[in-house]
Design a protein around this motif. Structure first.
Motif, PDB file in Angstrom:
ATOM      1  N   GLY A 360      -7.157  45.828  -3.611  1.00  0.00           N
ATOM      2  CA  GLY A 360      -6.480  44.781  -4.390  1.00  0.00           C
ATOM      3  C   GLY A 360      -6.348  45.191  -5.851  1.00  0.00           C
ATOM      4  N   THR A 361      -6.840  44.339  -6.754  1.00  0.00           N
ATOM      5  CA  THR A 361      -6.712  44.610  -8.194  1.00  0.00           C
ATOM      6  C   THR A 361      -7.566  45.787  -8.643  1.00  0.00           C
ATOM      7  N   GLY A 362      -8.526  46.227  -7.824  1.00  0.00           N
ATOM      8  CA  GLY A 362      -9.376  47.344  -8.227  1.00  0.00           C
ATOM      9  C   GLY A 362      -9.004  48.651  -7.584  1.00  0.00           C
ATOM     10  N   GLU A 363      -7.858  48.709  -6.937  1.00  0.00           N
ATOM     11  CA  GLU A 363      -7.469  49.924  -6.222  1.00  0.00           C
ATOM     12  C   GLU A 363      -7.272  51.088  -7.191  1.00  0.00           C
ATOM     13  N   ASP A 364      -7.805  52.232  -6.849  1.00  0.00           N
ATOM     14  CA  ASP A 364      -7.735  53.511  -7.578  1.00  0.00           C
ATOM     15  C   ASP A 364      -8.584  53.520  -8.844  1.00  0.00           C
ATOM     16  N   THR A 365      -9.160  52.377  -9.262  1.00  0.00           N
ATOM     17  CA  THR A 365      -9.919  52.361 -10.523  1.00  0.00           C
ATOM     18  C   THR A 365     -11.360  51.873 -10.350  1.00  0.00           C
ATOM     19  N   HIS A 366     -11.612  51.085  -9.327  1.00  0.00           N
ATOM     20  CA  HIS A 366     -12.937  50.482  -9.180  1.00  0.00           C
ATOM     21  C   HIS A 366     -13.459  50.635  -7.744  1.00  0.00           C
ATOM     22  N   ILE A 367     -14.730  50.318  -7.613  1.00  0.00           N
ATOM     23  CA  ILE A 367     -15.335  50.138  -6.288  1.00  0.00           C
ATOM     24  C   ILE A 367     -15.291  48.647  -5.989  1.00  0.00           C
ATOM     25  N   SER A 368     -14.854  48.284  -4.790  1.00  0.00           N
ATOM     26  CA  SER A 368     -14.761  46.882  -4.388  1.00  0.00           C
ATOM     27  C   SER A 368     -15.827  46.587  -3.345  1.00  0.00           C
ATOM     28  N   VAL A 369     -16.483  45.408  -3.458  1.00  0.00           N
ATOM     29  CA  VAL A 369     -17.491  45.005  -2.472  1.00  0.00           C
ATOM     30  C   VAL A 369     -17.180  43.599  -2.001  1.00  0.00           C
ATOM     31  N   TYR A 370     -17.469  43.318  -0.691  1.00  0.00           N
ATOM     32  CA  TYR A 370     -17.177  42.034  -0.090  1.00  0.00           C
ATOM     33  C   TYR A 370     -18.289  41.663   0.892  1.00  0.00           C
ATOM     34  N   ILE A 371     -18.361  40.383   1.235  1.00  0.00           N
ATOM     35  CA  ILE A 371     -19.281  39.882   2.257  1.00  0.00           C
ATOM     36  C   ILE A 371     -18.459  39.197   3.324  1.00  0.00           C
ATOM     37  N   LYS A 372     -18.747  39.486   4.584  1.00  0.00           N
ATOM     38  CA  LYS A 372     -18.035  38.883   5.702  1.00  0.00           C
ATOM     39  C   LYS A 372     -18.999  38.013   6.503  1.00  0.00           C
ATOM     40  N   ILE A 373     -18.483  36.943   7.067  1.00  0.00           N
ATOM     41  CA  ILE A 373     -19.258  36.117   7.991  1.00  0.00           C
ATOM     42  C   ILE A 373     -18.819  36.476   9.401  1.00  0.00           C
ATOM     43  N   LEU A 374     -19.781  36.994  10.205  1.00  0.00           N
ATOM     44  CA  LEU A 374     -19.482  37.410  11.571  1.00  0.00           C
ATOM     45  C   LEU A 374     -19.853  36.303  12.550  1.00  0.00           C
ATOM     46  N   PRO A 375     -19.213  36.291  13.711  1.00  0.00           N
ATOM     47  CA  PRO A 375     -19.611  35.318  14.737  1.00  0.00           C
ATOM     48  C   PRO A 375     -21.052  35.583  15.174  1.00  0.00           C
ATOM     49  N   GLY A 376     -21.905  34.576  15.085  1.00  0.00           N
ATOM     50  CA  GLY A 376     -23.315  34.710  15.447  1.00  0.00           C
ATOM     51  C   GLY A 376     -23.677  33.923  16.682  1.00  0.00           C
ATOM     52  N   GLU A 377     -24.882  34.156  17.188  1.00  0.00           N
ATOM     53  CA  GLU A 377     -25.329  33.519  18.423  1.00  0.00           C
ATOM     54  C   GLU A 377     -25.645  32.039  18.225  1.00  0.00           C
ATOM     55  N   TYR A 378     -25.939  31.664  16.984  1.00  0.00           N
ATOM     56  CA  TYR A 378     -26.405  30.291  16.748  1.00  0.00           C
ATOM     57  C   TYR A 378     -25.440  29.507  15.862  1.00  0.00           C
ATOM     58  N   GLU A 441     -15.251  55.105 -13.864  1.00  0.00           N
ATOM     59  CA  GLU A 441     -15.772  55.728 -15.081  1.00  0.00           C
ATOM     60  C   GLU A 441     -17.209  55.304 -15.350  1.00  0.00           C
ATOM     61  N   MET A 442     -17.488  54.008 -15.199  1.00  0.00           N
ATOM     62  CA  MET A 442     -18.850  53.510 -15.422  1.00  0.00           C
ATOM     63  C   MET A 442     -19.840  54.108 -14.400  1.00  0.00           C
ATOM     64  N   LEU A 443     -19.348  54.360 -13.210  1.00  0.00           N
ATOM     65  CA  LEU A 443     -20.211  54.919 -12.153  1.00  0.00           C
ATOM     66  C   LEU A 443     -20.775  56.278 -12.556  1.00  0.00           C
ATOM     67  N   LYS A 444     -20.026  57.007 -13.424  1.00  0.00           N
ATOM     68  CA  LYS A 444     -20.441  58.346 -13.822  1.00  0.00           C
ATOM     69  C   LYS A 444     -21.338  58.334 -15.064  1.00  0.00           C
ATOM     70  N   LYS A 445     -21.343  57.203 -15.808  1.00  0.00           N
ATOM     71  CA  LYS A 445     -22.052  57.188 -17.081  1.00  0.00           C
ATOM     72  C   LYS A 445     -23.566  57.024 -16.926  1.00  0.00           C
ATOM     73  N   ARG A 446     -24.004  56.363 -15.907  1.00  0.00           N
ATOM     74  CA  ARG A 446     -25.427  56.130 -15.719  1.00  0.00           C
ATOM     75  C   ARG A 446     -25.882  56.726 -14.383  1.00  0.00           C
ATOM     76  N   HIS A 447     -27.117  56.430 -14.014  1.00  0.00           N
ATOM     77  CA  HIS A 447     -27.689  57.040 -12.813  1.00  0.00           C
ATOM     78  C   HIS A 447     -27.539  56.134 -11.597  1.00  0.00           C
ATOM     79  N   PHE A 448     -26.293  55.646 -11.408  1.00  0.00           N
ATOM     80  CA  PHE A 448     -26.076  54.810 -10.228  1.00  0.00           C
ATOM     81  C   PHE A 448     -26.064  55.634  -8.948  1.00  0.00           C
ATOM     82  N   MET A 449     -25.805  56.934  -9.112  1.00  0.00           N
ATOM     83  CA  MET A 449     -25.873  57.850  -7.969  1.00  0.00           C
ATOM     84  C   MET A 449     -26.909  58.923  -8.265  1.00  0.00           C
TER      85      MET A 449
END
Length: 468
Positions: A360-378, A441-449
């Motif tokens: 989406g808006t972060g394509e080619d420039t950012h890392i994107s993270v999301y949470i999904k709700i999966l069908p569960g047993e309960y 760019e920020m990912l490279k500046k600190r010790h995130f990896m």
């Protein structure tokens, strides 16, 4: 036997129970005193006599004239001889007490007085001990051995005792029997139940009374094949191997018994059975494989359930990130998904996703993270829409924890959004999250990896109504 004693002998050791009479004291004998010297074996030294003139003399048993030299005055001698004295053996237990002149006669009958042994062994023995001496201790006594009934003198009997061949003694092997000494070697060699005997089959040694029990278990005992095959006699320990691998008369199950083949037959017919039933055996094995596949799938499902995370917090380790980033730049829409996790044991089932090259808006420039709700047993028991706060944390892996600066983003679900309603069998393709979570760019500046690995924590908290 009558003994004749001189005056000095029966006045050897005297004890006076009373002093001499006053009459005697006027005749200058008041200071006569008997001193008891040390003695042994009833042989005493003459007494030491002390007078007013400090004259000392030693009395011996030579002649009466020597005694008269010591006692020249008949009145003094008479006074002394009438003195009351104890027996010279009063310390040994004799209670006799009388005038000194009667001591000689008493000593001839005193049971404590020593006499020469009547068997002439040379020992001086008190009368009271003479009978025991003659019977038990005299080296010249005659006695019979209690075991062989032979007669010996005392000295030879003492040497004979402990060596008599007829004496019964306990067996040294502790079998509990008494055997005459002369038969002991024969008993130990051929009769004793506790003697050691070698097994005639395995040559190991065993106690005689346990050898029969050993024979019932000995592996080298020869036995006949239970199937009465043409094999010669076998050792007991070889029977099992023989029946399993060599006995031609053994009735065997088909090799495909576990697959369902029920054939049984002798060894010589097994090869023919296998050749004639190949198709049947193949069909049975296919059925077995199918059943095993279902079992494996069921086990995998059970194992995955056991390994699920029910804590509501996921620590997601993403390794080889550089190669995955390079692949994402060449492959549009490349998505990484985390293992599914639950908010509790019977809670919501969730899954995190990450776009290394953004979405989406972060394509080619950012890392994107999301949470999904999966069908569960309960899901049927849970409250909808989903309303727990969700936070994402990218850890700074700095070597100094105080200087670490983590990236944290969180949100509270909007109940009107479709993403947080009860999911259908097909989960939402994207979920909800942050398209611009962290820039490249920020990912490279600190010790995130570190070591080409990053860690992201996804935490779901039902107690918070404010995102943190």
């Amino acid at each position: 036997m009558k003994m004749v004693r001189s005056l000095t002998q029966w006045t050897k050791t005297l004890s006076f129970p009373s002093r001499i009479s006053p009459k005697s004291s006027k005749e200058n004998v008041t200071n006569i005193q008997a001193v008891t010297p040390s003695h042994s074996n009833n042989s005493l030294s003459p007494p030491y006599i002390k007078t007013n003139n400090e004259i000392n003399a030693i009395m011996n048993d030579s002649t009466i004239t020597e005694v008269n030299k010591i006692y020249p005055d008949p009145e003094s001698e008479k006074a002394i001889m009438s003195s009351v004295v104890y027996c010279i053996h009063h310390k040994e237990g004799c209670k006799w007490s009388d005038e000194l002149r009667k001591l000689k006669a008493h000593l001839n009958t005193c049971k404590h007085d020593a006499l020469p042994c009547t068997s002439k062994c040379g020992a001086q023995i008190p009368r009271v001990l003479m009978e025991d001496h003659l019977k038990y201790t005299c080296p010249l006594r005659r006695a019979r051995c209690d075991f062989c009934n032979k007669e010996f003198t005392g000295e030879t009997l003492e040497n004979h005792v402990g060596n008599c061949g007829f004496e019964p003694i306990y067996c040294e092997n502790k079998c509990g029997l008494k055997v005459q000494r002369r038969h002991l070697s024969q008993h130990k060699a051929g009769e004793c139940l506790k003697r050691l005997l070698p097994c005639r089959y395995c040559s190991k040694e065993f106690v005689a009374d346990t050898l029969a029990v050993h024979h019932n278990k000995c592996g080298r005992v020869p036995v006949v094949c239970p199937n009465r095959c043409e094999a010669t006699v076998l050792a007991r320990e070889e029977v099992e191997t023989h029946l399993k691998d060599h006995c031609t008369s053994s009735v065997l199950n088909c090799n495909f018994k576990d697959a369902g083949c029920r054939f049984k037959g002798p060894r010589y017919s097994m090869e023919k059975h296998l050749e004639e039933n190949c198709q049947q055996h193949l069909s049975l094995m296919c059925n077995v494989v199918t059943k095993q596949q279902h079992q494996i799938a069921s086990l995998k499902t059970a194992l995955s359930r056991l390994s699920l995370n029910y804590s509501g917090t996921l620590i997601w380790k993403i390794s080889d990130f550089t190669s995955k980033m390079a692949e994402a730049k060449t492959k549009e829409g490349m998505e990484l998904v985390s293992p599914p996790f639950y908010t509790s044991q019977y809670g919501y089932k969730l899954q995190a996703s990450l776009f290394p090259n953004g979405n989406g808006t972060g394509e080619d420039t950012h890392i994107s993270v999301y949470i999904k709700i999966l069908p569960g047993e309960y899901d049927a028991l849970l409250r909808w829409p989903f309303a727990h706060s969700v936070s994402f944390t990218l850890f700074d892996q700095s070597t100094c924890p105080e200087k670490a600066c983590n990236i944290v983003e969180s949100f509270i679900p909007d109940p009107t959004w479709k993403n947080f309603q009860r999911p259908s069998k097909e989960p939402d393709s994207l979920g909800f999250g942050f398209p611009r979570f962290i820039s490249h760019e920020m990912l490279k500046k600190r010790h995130f990896m570190k070591d080409d690995t990053m860690f992201i924590r996804v935490k779901v908290d039902p107690s918070k109504i404010v995102a943190v």
